[in-house]
Design a protein around this motif. Sequence first.
Motif, PDB file in Angstrom:
ATOM      1  N   LEU A 123      -2.008   6.936  -2.899  1.00 57.64           N
ATOM      2  CA  LEU A 123      -2.071   6.032  -1.753  1.00 57.64           C
ATOM      3  C   LEU A 123      -0.779   5.241  -1.599  1.00 57.64           C
ATOM      4  N   THR A 181      -4.557  10.909   2.958  1.00 59.75           N
ATOM      5  CA  THR A 181      -4.545  11.864   1.846  1.00 59.75           C
ATOM      6  C   THR A 181      -5.521  13.006   2.071  1.00 59.75           C
ATOM      7  N   ALA A 240      -4.925   4.658   4.588  1.00 58.21           N
ATOM      8  CA  ALA A 240      -4.149   5.250   3.490  1.00 58.21           C
ATOM      9  C   ALA A 240      -4.958   6.335   2.796  1.00 58.21           C
ATOM     10  N   THR A 241      -6.265   6.072   2.620  1.00 59.37           N
ATOM     11  CA  THR A 241      -7.160   7.070   2.030  1.00 59.37           C
ATOM     12  C   THR A 241      -7.308   8.273   2.951  1.00 59.37           C
ATOM     13  N   LEU A 249      -4.453   1.957  -6.484  1.00 59.01           N
ATOM     14  CA  LEU A 249      -3.900   1.905  -5.125  1.00 59.01           C
ATOM     15  C   LEU A 249      -2.383   1.770  -5.084  1.00 59.01           C
ATOM     16  N   GLY A 284      -8.929   6.474  -4.070  1.00 58.38           N
ATOM     17  CA  GLY A 284      -8.391   5.193  -4.496  1.00 58.38           C
ATOM     18  C   GLY A 284      -9.448   4.134  -4.712  1.00 58.38           C
TER      19      GLY A 284
END
Length: 303
Positions: free
Chosen positions: A281, A170, A166-167, A275, A10
């Motif tokens: 994300l 993943t 959030a990254t 994003l 992202g």
Amino acid sequence: MKCGITQGAGFATPDDSGRWRGFDVDFCRALAVALFNDPNKVQFITFTQQQRFSGLQSGEVDLLVNGTSITSSRALERNFHFGPIYFYDGQGFLMAKASKVDRAAQLNGATVCVQQGTTTELNLTDFARRNHMTFRPVVLEDLRAAVSALAGGRCDVISQDGAGLATTRTMLRNPNDYVVLPDRISKEPIAPVVRFGDDQWLEVVNWVFHAPVEAEELGIDSKNAARLAQGADPSLRRFLGLEAGISDGFGLDAQWPYHVISTIGNYGEIFDRNLGPNTPLGMDRGLNKLWTDGGLMYSPPFR
């Protein structure tokens, strides 16, 4: 131009063809457009969080655009200038859903993975003292090591900035088995970083980072910039560099804001592309909405 980045989904990742993509990457490319009217005239140099400041101080890069939070010690002890805040964030927690924990206050005694060279561990210590809790920090060199530690049970939770969580989510084998807790325990105002000693470069960075925000507020995006440039609205024409005045002293092409927005897009386009809800994300803009929409994003006037 050499832009220091930190790889993360992202924000800065190479695509299948090896071309860098992401939120931070787009702001680096915006600078390249303003300077050279060419988004490709930028070299991306990757740093870990603990390498980034020495890379900037040594002159290996012209600036950092890699999720660095503004702090007084970084500005005054390391001799860095910070540009405009281009992302408002806060430190949070990522952990397995199976843990049945849904608030940070329930983490007393947890083992927490943090990265070296960040403000994360200090924030964690402050939070623990304020709330009469204890944590067992596990300090790791980089994010991949933290992900392995969480997946392998070496730590109960990872703590870092919300966008980073959030990254990180993943990167786990089964992201849906993990959850980011809603609490934020710090303010993390993210901004570009340049060295002391080049005032004109600092001003260029400042205004190029402001331009996508101003464009969104004015209703200018990559698709309508060319059409609006043909109109008579003085505020739009002034911002796009079609009226004399705003670019005096920059040493740049007078129409650099037009080139930046027509090539890279406005702030909302950059956020949504990298994003937003339709990306892996899936982030809400939150505080990163325009001030006119209840957020904190605000550009000084271009006049």
